[in-house]
Design a protein around this motif. Structure first.
Motif, short mmCIF file in Angstrom:
data_model
loop_
_atom_site.label_atom_id
_atom_site.label_comp_id
_atom_site.label_asym_id
_atom_site.label_seq_id
_atom_site.Cartn_x
_atom_site.Cartn_y
_atom_site.Cartn_z
N PRO A 1 0.83 -1.21 0.00
CA PRO A 1 0.00 0.00 0.00
C PRO A 1 0.86 1.26 0.00
N GLY A 2 0.51 2.20 -0.88
CA GLY A 2 1.28 3.43 -0.99
C GLY A 2 0.75 4.52 -0.07
N PRO A 3 1.53 5.58 0.10
CA PRO A 3 2.82 5.82 -0.56
C PRO A 3 3.93 5.04 0.13
N ALA A 4 4.85 4.50 -0.65
CA ALA A 4 5.96 3.72 -0.09
C ALA A 4 7.05 3.60 -1.14
N LYS A 5 8.24 3.28 -0.66
CA LYS A 5 9.37 2.98 -1.54
C LYS A 5 9.75 1.52 -1.30
N ILE A 6 9.72 0.73 -2.36
CA ILE A 6 9.95 -0.71 -2.27
C ILE A 6 11.28 -1.05 -2.93
N ILE A 7 12.11 -1.80 -2.22
CA ILE A 7 13.41 -2.25 -2.76
C ILE A 7 13.23 -3.66 -3.31
N VAL A 8 13.68 -3.88 -4.54
CA VAL A 8 13.64 -5.20 -5.15
C VAL A 8 15.07 -5.60 -5.50
N ASN A 9 15.57 -6.65 -4.84
CA ASN A 9 16.86 -7.26 -5.18
C ASN A 9 16.59 -8.52 -5.97
N SER A 10 17.25 -8.69 -7.07
CA SER A 10 16.98 -9.85 -7.92
C SER A 10 18.28 -10.46 -8.44
N ARG A 11 18.27 -11.78 -8.50
CA ARG A 11 19.36 -12.56 -9.10
C ARG A 11 18.73 -13.57 -10.05
N ARG A 12 19.56 -14.29 -10.77
CA ARG A 12 19.07 -15.35 -11.64
C ARG A 12 19.98 -16.57 -11.52
N ARG A 13 19.47 -17.70 -11.91
CA ARG A 13 20.24 -18.93 -11.82
C ARG A 13 21.15 -19.05 -13.05
N MET A 14 22.45 -19.28 -12.81
CA MET A 14 23.43 -19.48 -13.87
C MET A 14 23.93 -20.91 -13.81
N VAL B 1 16.83 -2.32 -7.45
CA VAL B 1 16.05 -1.18 -7.92
C VAL B 1 15.12 -0.72 -6.80
N VAL B 2 14.75 0.54 -6.85
CA VAL B 2 13.80 1.10 -5.90
C VAL B 2 12.56 1.53 -6.67
N ILE B 3 11.42 0.99 -6.27
CA ILE B 3 10.14 1.29 -6.93
C ILE B 3 9.31 2.17 -6.01
N THR B 4 8.86 3.30 -6.53
CA THR B 4 8.03 4.22 -5.74
C THR B 4 6.56 3.88 -5.96
N VAL B 5 5.88 3.54 -4.88
CA VAL B 5 4.44 3.24 -4.93
C VAL B 5 3.70 4.52 -4.56
N PRO B 6 2.88 5.07 -5.45
CA PRO B 6 2.20 6.33 -5.15
C PRO B 6 1.03 6.13 -4.19
N PHE C 1 15.51 -15.17 -8.56
CA PHE C 1 15.43 -15.20 -7.11
C PHE C 1 15.33 -13.75 -6.64
N ILE C 2 14.33 -13.44 -5.86
CA ILE C 2 14.05 -12.04 -5.54
C ILE C 2 13.89 -11.85 -4.04
N GLN C 3 14.19 -10.63 -3.62
CA GLN C 3 13.91 -10.14 -2.27
C GLN C 3 13.16 -8.82 -2.43
N VAL C 4 12.04 -8.70 -1.78
CA VAL C 4 11.25 -7.48 -1.83
C VAL C 4 11.12 -6.95 -0.40
N SER C 5 11.50 -5.70 -0.18
CA SER C 5 11.45 -5.14 1.16
C SER C 5 11.03 -3.68 1.10
N ASN C 6 10.54 -3.19 2.20
CA ASN C 6 10.21 -1.78 2.33
C ASN C 6 11.49 -1.02 2.64
N LYS C 7 11.68 0.14 2.03
CA LYS C 7 12.91 0.88 2.23
C LYS C 7 13.12 1.25 3.69
N GLY C 8 12.03 1.38 4.42
CA GLY C 8 12.15 1.70 5.84
C GLY C 8 12.64 0.55 6.68
N THR C 9 12.41 -0.69 6.24
CA THR C 9 12.86 -1.89 6.95
C THR C 9 13.55 -2.83 5.97
#
Length: 389
Positions: free
Chosen positions: A59-72, A122-127, A145-153
């Motif tokens: 739920p916005g407004p928020a800034k969401i951090i997405v860390n992503s990798r891939r399998r090699m 990347v940082v995604i801004t949720v309005p 492989f992903i990690q999704v977190s709130n920029k505040g935590t």
């Protein structure tokens, strides 16, 4: 009469058992996490397979951090970047480019194993009014492989909708093997404590890995500039390279190249005896710069772009050609540059604006007969390609 009674009893039992069939509908399973080890540090990631998606309650407004990798598949594998799409409430808002460079010392701790790629953050801004973030892996692509977190935590990541709310990024330690049912359980004694001690001692010491530092690289530099002394554009071609010296922040490198400063002009001179005279200047200076420099890389990335700035000291070997006369001189001077670098499919590109200065003597003299040093300064726009190792 007896047959009718038996029939009624059987119908009653059937009605009693039938509702139990609804219990076989199991709830949706919780989304599993996969431990990935990089630099002797293990963190949990969510598996996002090809042609699948995960929805997150953001739920916005928020800034969401997405860390992503891939399998090699291989430790030395390099391939083009893979696309991971991000949607906000059903509308595509970003395309995440996940690197195709494997981390040789990394490990994906699942049954398919393999090597994790370098991470993309990347940082995604949720309005205001935004609710759901969806990450989608296109068909035919790799596992992500992903990690999704709130920029505040940032230390805890969000779980997809329909599963647990949040979880720590650090992976839980592996469970100890269960005692087989055929064996009698043993009471915990002192020996069991000793068995755990080697596990703690066997834990590898943290090491700096290529994924947490700059990659060494070598390549070519091409530049166009304006000389401080000259009336033609300067073109420069050089070989360049770098080595990381401190994490992702500092690298040391050097360049060796060539550029030419040309002068073609006519100057009117008022001579008190000969009247108006015209002096024609037609000469050029070939310069071979050998420059060592230190580059600072910004700790914060702006998408794929990393700001950089460098300072260095150079040796400039200059040869002046004026008609049939040639004279060579050597000068020493500084070089400063600022700009940015960013990943491409293979290697990195740098774009900078630089200025260098050095002064050399070519036999010219001033009004009072003193030897005059001439400047070799150039302000130029540089484009460099680095193949990283």
């Amino acid at each position: 009469m007896m047959n009718l009674l038996l029939l009624l009893i059987s119908l009653s039992e059937a009605q009693t058992v039938s509702p139990a069939s609804d219990v076989s509908l199991s709830p949706a399973p919780a989304t599993p996490t996969t431990p990935i080890t990089v630099d002797a540090k293990t963190e949990s990631y969510l598996l996002l397979e090809s042609n699948s998606s995960l929805d997150f309650d953001t739920p916005g407004p928020a800034k969401i951090i997405v860390n992503s990798r891939r399998r090699m598949a291989g430790a030395a594998q390099r391939s083009a970047k893979a696309v991971l799409k991000a949607y906000g409430d059903g509308k595509q808002i970003m395309t995440i480019q996940v690197p195709g460079v494997a981390i040789p010392g990394g490990k994906i701790n699942d049954r398919m194993a393999g090597f994790p790629s370098k991470a993309e953050r990347v940082v995604i801004t949720v309005p205001e009014g935004g609710n759901v973030l969806r990450l989608e892996a296109p068909m035919g692509g790799p596992d992500f492989f992903i990690q999704v977190s709130n920029k505040g935590t940032p230390e805890t990541f969000l779980m997809p909708m329909g599963s647990a709310g949040a979880a720590p990024m650090a992976a839980a330690p592996a469970a100890l093997p269960e005692t087989p049912a055929s064996e009698e359980p043993k009471a915990p004694t002192q020996p069991s404590t000793k068995e755990q001690e080697p596990i703690a001692k066997a834990k590898p010491k943290p090491q700096q890995h290529a994924s947490d530092s700059l990659e060494p690289g070598a390549g070519l530099n091409m530049a166009f500039g304006i000389p401080a002394r000259g009336n033609k554009m300067v073109f420069q071609l050089a070989a360049t390279g770098r080595m990381p010296i401190y994490k992702k922040l500092l690298s040391a490198g050097g360049t060796i190249g060539w550029y030419k400063i040309s002068v073609e002009e006519e100057v009117a001179i008022a001579d008190p005896y000969g009247g108006s005279l015209t002096y024609s200047a037609d000469w050029h200076t070939n310069v071979v710069p050998i420059v060592a420099h230190v580059t600072a890389h910004a700790p914060t990335e702006f998408g794929p772009v990393v700001p950089i700035a460098s300072a260095g000291l150079g040796l400039y070997i200059a040869t002046r050609t004026d008609g049939g006369d040639k004279i060579t001189s050597v000068g020493v001077g500084p070089e400063f540059a600022a700009g940015a670098e960013f990943d491409i499919e293979v290697g990195r590109l740098q774009s900078t604006i630089s200025w260098n200065e050095a002064r050399s003597r070519f036999g010219n003299r001033g009004p009072e007969g003193e030897v005059v040093r001439e400047t070799l300064a150039v302000t130029r726009l540089n484009i460099s390609y680095l193949y990283v190792f």
